[in-house]
Design an enzyme around this catalytic site. Sequence first.
Site, PDB file in Angstrom:
ATOM      1  N   HIS A 246       0.822  -1.201   0.000  1.00 41.66           N
ATOM      2  CA  HIS A 246       0.000   0.000   0.000  1.00 41.66           C
ATOM      3  C   HIS A 246       0.863   1.260   0.000  1.00 41.66           C
ATOM      4  O   HIS A 246       0.544   2.239  -0.652  1.00 41.66           O
ATOM      5  CB  HIS A 246      -0.906  -0.015   1.232  1.00 41.66           C
ATOM      6  CG  HIS A 246      -1.974   1.017   1.214  1.00 41.66           C
ATOM      7  ND1 HIS A 246      -3.200   0.796   0.664  1.00 41.66           N
ATOM      8  CD2 HIS A 246      -1.985   2.294   1.640  1.00 41.66           C
ATOM      9  CE1 HIS A 246      -3.925   1.880   0.768  1.00 41.66           C
ATOM     10  NE2 HIS A 246      -3.208   2.816   1.358  1.00 41.66           N
ATOM     11  N   GLU A 316      -7.806   7.706  -5.156  1.00 43.48           N
ATOM     12  CA  GLU A 316      -7.391   6.623  -4.263  1.00 43.48           C
ATOM     13  C   GLU A 316      -8.413   5.497  -4.336  1.00 43.48           C
ATOM     14  O   GLU A 316      -9.553   5.715  -4.736  1.00 43.48           O
ATOM     15  CB  GLU A 316      -7.365   7.139  -2.821  1.00 43.48           C
ATOM     16  CG  GLU A 316      -6.078   7.823  -2.416  1.00 43.48           C
ATOM     17  CD  GLU A 316      -5.013   6.819  -1.990  1.00 43.48           C
ATOM     18  OE1 GLU A 316      -5.224   5.601  -2.181  1.00 43.48           O
ATOM     19  OE2 GLU A 316      -3.971   7.253  -1.477  1.00 43.48           O
ATOM     20  N   HIS A 318     -10.343   2.498  -1.890  1.00 44.01           N
ATOM     21  CA  HIS A 318     -10.591   2.096  -0.500  1.00 44.01           C
ATOM     22  C   HIS A 318     -11.456   0.847  -0.528  1.00 44.01           C
ATOM     23  O   HIS A 318     -12.582   0.825  -0.041  1.00 44.01           O
ATOM     24  CB  HIS A 318     -11.264   3.244   0.267  1.00 44.01           C
ATOM     25  CG  HIS A 318     -10.673   3.448   1.619  1.00 44.01           C
ATOM     26  ND1 HIS A 318     -11.404   3.719   2.745  1.00 44.01           N
ATOM     27  CD2 HIS A 318      -9.384   3.407   2.027  1.00 44.01           C
ATOM     28  CE1 HIS A 318     -10.593   3.845   3.784  1.00 44.01           C
ATOM     29  NE2 HIS A 318      -9.372   3.665   3.375  1.00 44.01           N
ATOM     30  N   ASP A 340      -5.204  13.965   0.950  1.00 41.25           N
ATOM     31  CA  ASP A 340      -4.128  13.948  -0.047  1.00 41.25           C
ATOM     32  C   ASP A 340      -4.006  15.321  -0.702  1.00 41.25           C
ATOM     33  O   ASP A 340      -2.914  15.826  -0.914  1.00 41.25           O
ATOM     34  CB  ASP A 340      -4.411  12.903  -1.140  1.00 41.25           C
ATOM     35  CG  ASP A 340      -3.974  11.502  -0.717  1.00 41.25           C
ATOM     36  OD1 ASP A 340      -2.975  11.405   0.023  1.00 41.25           O
ATOM     37  OD2 ASP A 340      -4.624  10.521  -1.129  1.00 41.25           O
ATOM     38  N   GLN A 473     -12.943   1.872   9.898  1.00 39.59           N
ATOM     39  CA  GLN A 473     -13.174   3.053  10.709  1.00 39.59           C
ATOM     40  C   GLN A 473     -14.376   3.853  10.237  1.00 39.59           C
ATOM     41  O   GLN A 473     -14.825   3.719   9.120  1.00 39.59           O
ATOM     42  CB  GLN A 473     -11.976   3.974  10.600  1.00 39.59           C
ATOM     43  CG  GLN A 473     -10.702   3.358  11.024  1.00 39.59           C
ATOM     44  CD  GLN A 473      -9.603   4.376  10.929  1.00 39.59           C
ATOM     45  OE1 GLN A 473      -9.638   5.377  11.612  1.00 39.59           O
ATOM     46  NE2 GLN A 473      -8.665   4.130  10.060  1.00 39.59           N
ATOM     47  N   ASP A 501      -0.398  14.121   4.888  1.00 43.85           N
ATOM     48  CA  ASP A 501      -1.549  13.542   5.570  1.00 43.85           C
ATOM     49  C   ASP A 501      -1.132  12.299   6.327  1.00 43.85           C
ATOM     50  O   ASP A 501      -0.137  11.662   6.008  1.00 43.85           O
ATOM     51  CB  ASP A 501      -2.629  13.186   4.552  1.00 43.85           C
ATOM     52  CG  ASP A 501      -2.181  12.068   3.632  1.00 43.85           C
ATOM     53  OD1 ASP A 501      -1.109  12.201   3.004  1.00 43.85           O
ATOM     54  OD2 ASP A 501      -2.883  11.046   3.533  1.00 43.85           O
ATOM     55  N   GLU A 543      -4.159   4.349  12.404  1.00 42.52           N
ATOM     56  CA  GLU A 543      -4.545   5.119  11.223  1.00 42.52           C
ATOM     57  C   GLU A 543      -5.791   5.943  11.503  1.00 42.52           C
ATOM     58  O   GLU A 543      -6.593   6.202  10.610  1.00 42.52           O
ATOM     59  CB  GLU A 543      -4.747   4.172  10.030  1.00 42.52           C
ATOM     60  CG  GLU A 543      -3.441   3.499   9.662  1.00 42.52           C
ATOM     61  CD  GLU A 543      -3.555   2.476   8.551  1.00 42.52           C
ATOM     62  OE1 GLU A 543      -4.625   2.362   7.939  1.00 42.52           O
ATOM     63  OE2 GLU A 543      -2.549   1.772   8.313  1.00 42.52           O
ATOM     64  N   GLN A 545      -8.443   8.666  11.759  1.00 36.34           N
ATOM     65  CA  GLN A 545      -8.692   9.594  10.650  1.00 36.34           C
ATOM     66  C   GLN A 545      -8.456  11.048  11.026  1.00 36.34           C
ATOM     67  O   GLN A 545      -8.270  11.387  12.190  1.00 36.34           O
ATOM     68  CB  GLN A 545     -10.146   9.444  10.195  1.00 36.34           C
ATOM     69  CG  GLN A 545     -10.482   8.069   9.679  1.00 36.34           C
ATOM     70  CD  GLN A 545      -9.827   7.791   8.359  1.00 36.34           C
ATOM     71  OE1 GLN A 545      -9.912   8.582   7.435  1.00 36.34           O
ATOM     72  NE2 GLN A 545      -9.151   6.665   8.263  1.00 36.34           N
ATOM     73  N   GLY A 775      -1.009   8.268  -9.740  1.00 30.91           N
ATOM     74  CA  GLY A 775      -1.698   6.989  -9.865  1.00 30.91           C
ATOM     75  C   GLY A 775      -1.641   6.239  -8.564  1.00 30.91           C
ATOM     76  O   GLY A 775      -0.998   6.664  -7.607  1.00 30.91           O
TER      77      GLY A 775
END
Lengths: 1017, 289
Positions: A246, A316, A318, A340, A473, A501, A543, A545, A775
């Site tokens: 990732h 992105e 998810h 981002d 989350q 971020d 992670e 948010q 990308g």
Amino acid sequence: MSLWQVTIFPQEANGDLWARQIEASVRSGILGLKTPALQHFSIASARGFLVQGALDEQEIERIATKLLCDSTVETFTLTKPLHPAQGEVDNSRAADEDSGSDVTLVTVLPRPGVTNPEADSALQAIRLMGYQPLAARTFRQYRVRGLDENDVHLLATKVLANESVEQIEFGPIRLQQLTMDADYRFQLTHIPLQNADAEQLRTISARHQLSLNLEEMQTIQAYFQSLDREPTDIELETIAQTWSEHCSHKTLAGKIEYRDENGVRNFNNMLKETIFAATHSIRKQLGDSDWCVSVFADNAGVIKFDDEINLTFKVETHNRPSAIEPYGGASTGIGGVIRDTLGTGLGARPLCNTDVFCFADPNTPISELPPGVLHPRRVMQGVVSGVRDYGNRMGIPTVNGAVYFDQRYMGNPLVFCGNVGAIPHRHSFKQPQPNDLIVSIGGRTGRDGIHGATFSSAELTEASERVSSGAVQIGNPIVEKMVVDVVLQARDLGLYNAITDCGAGGFSSAVGEMGEAIGAEVWLERAPLKYQGLSYTEIWISEAQERMVCSVPESKWEAFHELCESENVEATVIGKFVPTGQLTLKYGGHEVGKLEMKFLHDGRPGTVRRAEYSPAPSEPLTGPHLTSGANFDPRQDIVSLLGSLNIASKHWIIRQYDHEVLGRSVIKPLVGVHNSGPSDAAVIRPRLDSRRGAVIACGMNPRFGDFDTYHMAASSINEAIRNCVAVGADPSRIAILDNFCWGYTDRPSTLGSLVRAALACQDMAEAYETPFISGKDSLNNEFSFINSTGQRQTISIPPTLLISALGQIDDVAKCVTMDFKQAGNHLFLLGQTFPELGGSHFSLIHGLQGGRVPQVDTTSSKQLFADLHQAMLLGWIRACHDLSEGGLAISLAEMAIAGGLGCSVDLGAISVDLSDLPTAERSLDHYATIVKLFSESNSRFVIEVANEHREKIAEHFAGRLYELGTVTDLKSLQLNDGPRCLVDVDVETLRQAWLQPLDFGNEYAGESRADKEANHE
Amino acid sequence: MSKPKVLVLRAPGTNCDEETAFAFELVGASAERVHVNRLLDNPRLLSDYQIVCIPGGFSYGDDIAAGRILANAIMAKVADELRAFRDAGNLILGICNGFQVLIKSGLLIEASPNGFEATLAWNRSGRFEDRWVHLSSGQSKCVFLQGVESLYLPVAHAEGRFVVNDENVFTRLSANGQVALCYSLAAASASAKQFATAAVNSGASNWGSEHALPCGVSDPYEILPFPHNPNGSMGNVAGLCDLTGRVFGLMPHPERFMDRTQHPHWTRLKEDNVGDGRMIFENAVRAFD
């Protein structure tokens, strides 16, 4: 200390909207309830708050009256939850006196520690009233009638709650307290590696969910052997995050030996030698007029827009979180890509979102679901709600998107979230300075989202729903909005040197990346926590948010902190970029980890991966539908295609998104006389005071990948570009992004199909001079499960490449939309039609196999795009629509639906060359007509032209245009092939066929009368 | 006073502040975006301004209920100052979330001893929707709607359904000329327009006993069907003003239609078409000529 339960009931007639939506989804049958008769089924809902604190009954009553309950439409009750040990009597199912049937009380609460923004807001508002509550939690409560115990359980787990983030209580709430702080006793943990053998290394990687392969584990082992010590847990975690697929894209940016029909090619860095290389050569050719600013370097690609601002663009994925908790997964996906944008350069201002989804058929019977899979309708509704609630609350319009359906997305839906931002030229680059403070701003750190980066690099199984819940989350968009508000002010005041971020990997990757060239020391005990009890490693890799990390000079810290405080945004110094070249992690004075930045970022072993591709042999188009000409019913085909899921209107989704907030929209996603036609692309004005526009579009064709991923990728790029050009974008100023979502790439054939697509990306980008600027890939998208006969089965997603395009237009007033404008205007087809029905939607609805997949001729199409743009600038084009899913017939139908007008078209002028087809195919009945109507050949448009421009157009596009006919006010779609009438169908019939299939929300219609009567009781 | 100063209030989650400030600037005002903390800390700030606008968004996430938390904050700290501001001849405009805040803080309809008498509840559809609607103005004293007959504007909300505690509240509001703006049928539909105009002007079509009807409604429960009335609002109410006409709240977004290219099908219309939303902002500025 008391724990109060405030339960709030709707009191209007028909006011229980939540229950009605649940009822509708139960009655739709997707749940497969076993209760014999649903006629006794009903459900009533309530919402509520649990509030803990030193509050007496009068005080909580005041809070309920003044704050929590809206007395015009609601009533409330005030109780205390039962003590967990209390009441062995099971009163969850009590006889209901009204109906005589059983009633079950079901309560759904967020699990402890799961982000609960509404409870946080309630606490804040209660404090504003002068009270000091300790904790709050929201809940929803249901009274379910007419279902047996099993079905209530099924309803609760499949519709009412998602157990990865919520807990279900049957019967009254039993709870003693909400606070969840636990003591944490520091203890430094080492993981013995030095003497481990291969098997043990594998076990360590698996046990700690590191997702590291043996070679990587051995490299780490050697590193610590050279230091003559064992790694700590936090060091291993840091390396695992940094080296994860990732975060590092080790597969695609790695060594690959690729073999196809043209021979073998060895890549040292596949992405760099294909996609990046194309961008590099385009920029070189452009020289001084290069309009790329920052590509493949920052959190988003950056291009020049005008003399003051640049645009940023990032998309992105998810996918895995969305498979398990669609709402949370999609909302944090949007939240992440917005960060981002905010983390690009010194912080770009988010302008608009784009969202593309891939789902299985929402009408799949529940009996066909593999174990552990959420129903695709639930996934779709959850994902759409997640994007809606996060995007709308952030105040960022969602202007473009697409939804693609295929049963292979069953266990592994795809969720692509994109964001376009604007940034002044002078703020487009960042550079952290030695001795800058490392500052965390925004949300607090909790146990949520541990192992997201490594989880997203692994395959999903039926057990993922249980074991990976920590990686799922819920977002809090208002916290992120507050962060955006202060960051942009701090940027303009020059209060920091760099920003990024906190995404996958949390502080670990944010600090690790930012300090790569300097070194960093982090004081983990300083990070503000949501609740006590986190270990130093959990703090480092969480992670959670809505967090950003800034590099703030000590001299600016006071001003930075003050600004944040003035808008209630938390900012905390958690370390310093100390120029040591080392990453040093400390917790309360203890050193818990120390790694060389160089090892962390460059130490990963370069595995050579094998990739093979052999294109599927070409087969003639076959299928029962084609055997007899009597089956050919183009009217029915058009109706069926319009109602097929990929083509049907997405208005139910689009309207739930605010696509106009920020006041910049020019071409909206729904256009035409009824504001309902499908626009090819969206146009916004990035600056309110300028008429220069940005164009956002996308292209995706997973079905073509079943034939050849090269042509799939080429077609996707062609589609993204032609969508931009169709609304007026300048084809020489389009930037594109790639998002590769593939299956298990350790399988050489799967990796081979990806490399092949990347080669097409390179060829197309160079030919069109359309640079890739950013990308992201998501690999190993497979779902495996044990089927009913005990066999392990794996579903791999089809190779899926999303191309997102960002175009530009000088003056938005020159934009063109796809709706028919005026009866009497002339219609032309631009571009060449080929017998390319392979992978088409005509093949899909008739179950046809084989055929040729659409290919791209870059030379002729590049010229066509340029000429079309020229004609638009001259004002010759009244309407323009690209030809994609369903071909010419569907484009015409959509233009008619959007314009509320009809057309009279003769296909006779279109020439189609069938000569080099296999005889079996060429000699099929009506074959040429089928090709003209439904082929999905690339690089084609339908244009509408007023009489006065007809001759100019004929000259301008000589040799590439086919006269089709005229727009009519007969409100019917009339298609002829020479003298033969093929189709004469009412546009309203087409409109209904197109609007219905994905409209999950028409229960409202015709309700006002019932309401009125109910209210008058 | 030629160039009125506008305070565009922003709270956590407010998100239409920039384009709303821009809309005021376009029509000749001078607008500043001010964080709610500044106003709560120092209510006297108001004396620098002639117009206060609470723009759209999701203040505090619209958690608990849309606009509720910001409304409570305003009630606790600056309600009296805002009333004094209005009574001094100044203007207050609430758009979408701002309308929700105004109604839930009692600035549009004063609370009775038993609490609030009206609210903006969840849309009948149960979901957020962004769509354009036709609007007609009622016979009201609303400063912002002077000379405005009809408007075409977008709504984008989940909680915009106007509901009252009982019919008498509605009767009173319409008798007081507070029902300023209603969802209506397309202006192009001449019969609908004539009906509306006739109902208002003649006073012939009465509801209750003798009150003239706003926006052509003959019965507040007899509402237009979806999507003409997009949320199921009683009496098709889209906007209300207070008793002075100087405080106005509306669900639709006038700031989103200031330029012809913001119309959802502007490519079908003539180039001289200008944004309907302008009229509301122009009226606000004109009030200080």
